[in-house]
Design a protein around this motif. Structure first.
Motif, short mmCIF file in Angstrom:
data_model
loop_
_atom_site.label_atom_id
_atom_site.label_comp_id
_atom_site.label_asym_id
_atom_site.label_seq_id
_atom_site.Cartn_x
_atom_site.Cartn_y
_atom_site.Cartn_z
N GLU A 97 0.84 -1.20 0.00
CA GLU A 97 0.00 0.00 0.00
C GLU A 97 0.87 1.25 0.00
N GLU A 201 2.13 16.93 6.75
CA GLU A 201 1.46 16.20 5.67
C GLU A 201 2.07 14.81 5.45
N GLN A 204 0.61 12.59 8.20
CA GLN A 204 -0.78 12.24 7.90
C GLN A 204 -0.85 11.20 6.79
N ALA A 205 0.01 11.32 5.79
CA ALA A 205 0.03 10.33 4.70
C ALA A 205 0.37 8.94 5.24
N LEU A 207 -0.16 7.88 8.39
CA LEU A 207 -1.29 7.43 9.21
C LEU A 207 -2.46 6.98 8.33
N ASP A 208 -2.67 7.67 7.22
CA ASP A 208 -3.73 7.25 6.29
C ASP A 208 -3.43 5.86 5.73
N ALA A 209 -2.15 5.59 5.44
CA ALA A 209 -1.77 4.27 4.92
C ALA A 209 -1.94 3.19 5.98
N ALA A 211 -4.28 3.14 8.17
CA ALA A 211 -5.72 2.85 8.18
C ALA A 211 -6.15 1.98 7.01
N ARG A 212 -5.48 2.13 5.86
CA ARG A 212 -5.87 1.39 4.66
C ARG A 212 -5.28 -0.02 4.60
N GLN A 238 -5.12 0.06 16.11
CA GLN A 238 -6.18 -0.32 15.18
C GLN A 238 -6.31 -1.84 15.02
#
Length: 275
Positions: A97, A201, A204-205, A207-209, A211-212, A238
């Motif tokens: 990912e 940023e 955040q990128a 942390l977004d990964a 989550a995915r 998570q």
């Protein structure tokens, strides 16, 4: 790599479709770029220069760039190794990912990985602290050599992140050029120094990964620096599966499903070949 270890790694890879991969210095030591820490996660050498010292002390900057000029001989010519190649292959197979690297050498991108987050920046670029213009580090190297020819013949052993072990010298006469665009600006490597914050940023990128993804693979990193460890923490909160391939202790040991103290290049190569 034992059959049992390989099977454990393959089973994890097959049971988790998309991974966040967090890499560290262990992926690049095999190509001649030294690391900072020993197997217990402790410093093997003095801590690198801080952001505050670099900006606030001209002599610190002269010393930094003198050492960097010699260290660039290794960093500027480094080429990807087995770990970099295997991760690029795993991305092509649709497994990754995001590849979040704490390294600044850029070798994951050179090897062909596309979904790369250079968490701490790239050492092959320098940035003007006044006008913001970015320049290739290779161009600055030629400027440094032209201004300091008497330093070019010195020998210094390679150190992490393009540094070199050059000591007991008078650095006061070393000339550091200003930004070639604005003519006055202070040039800094486009990397996150100790004491400097990772851009929001990028965090955040990552942390977004988290989550995915379906699982997190830590490759060649002790995660002793919180800027990288935070993503392992987030994944654990998570309920994501975390595994590591690393020789020695990691800060995330208590969070891992398992860890293999194996050669990271060999392990990733087998994973890419058989998963």
């Amino acid at each position: 790599m034992s059959e049992l270890d390989l099977q454990q790694l393959l089973d994890w890879g097959r049971n988790h479709a998309r991974w966040l991969v967090i890499t560290g210095a262990g992926c690049s030591t095999e190509v001649g770029i030294p690391d900072y820490r020993d197997a217990d996660g402790q410093w093997k050498r003095p801590q690198p220069v801080t952001y505050q010292a670099f900006l606030g002390d001209e002599l610190v900057r002269r010393r930094y760039w003198a050492r960097s000029m010699l260290g660039w001989r290794v960093m500027g010519q480094a080429r990807p190794g087995a770990a970099h190649g295997a991760l690029a292959q795993l991305e092509q197979q649709g497994r990754i990912e995001l590849l979040l690297t704490q390294n600044v050498d850029g070798l994951h991108s050179v090897a062909g990985s596309r979904e790369v987050l250079d968490l701490h920046g790239r050492i092959d670029t320098v940035r003007c602290m006044d006008c913001g213009r970015r320049h290739a580090r290779a161009e600055l190297q030629q400027m440094l050599l032209a201004r300091n020819p008497e330093w070019a013949g010195l020998y210094a052993a390679a150190a992490p992140d393009g540094d070199a072990d050059l000591e007991h010298r008078d650095f006061s006469g070393f000339e550091v050029p200003a930004c070639p665009h604005c003519g006055t600006g202070l040039l800094k490597p486009d990397v996150v120094f100790f004491g400097e914050s990772v851009p929001r940023e990028r965090v955040q990128a990552g942390l977004d990964a988290v989550a995915r993804c379906d699982g997190v693979l830590i490759a060649g990193s002790s995660l002793m620096v919180y800027s990288g460890f935070r993503f392992a923490e987030a994944a654990a909160r998570q309920g994501k599966s975390l595994v590591a391939i690393n020789r020695g202790r990691t800060r995330a040991d208590a969070l891992l499903d398992f860890k293999q103290a194996r050669d990271v290049g060999q392990a990733l190569t087998e994973l890419a070949r058989q998963v």
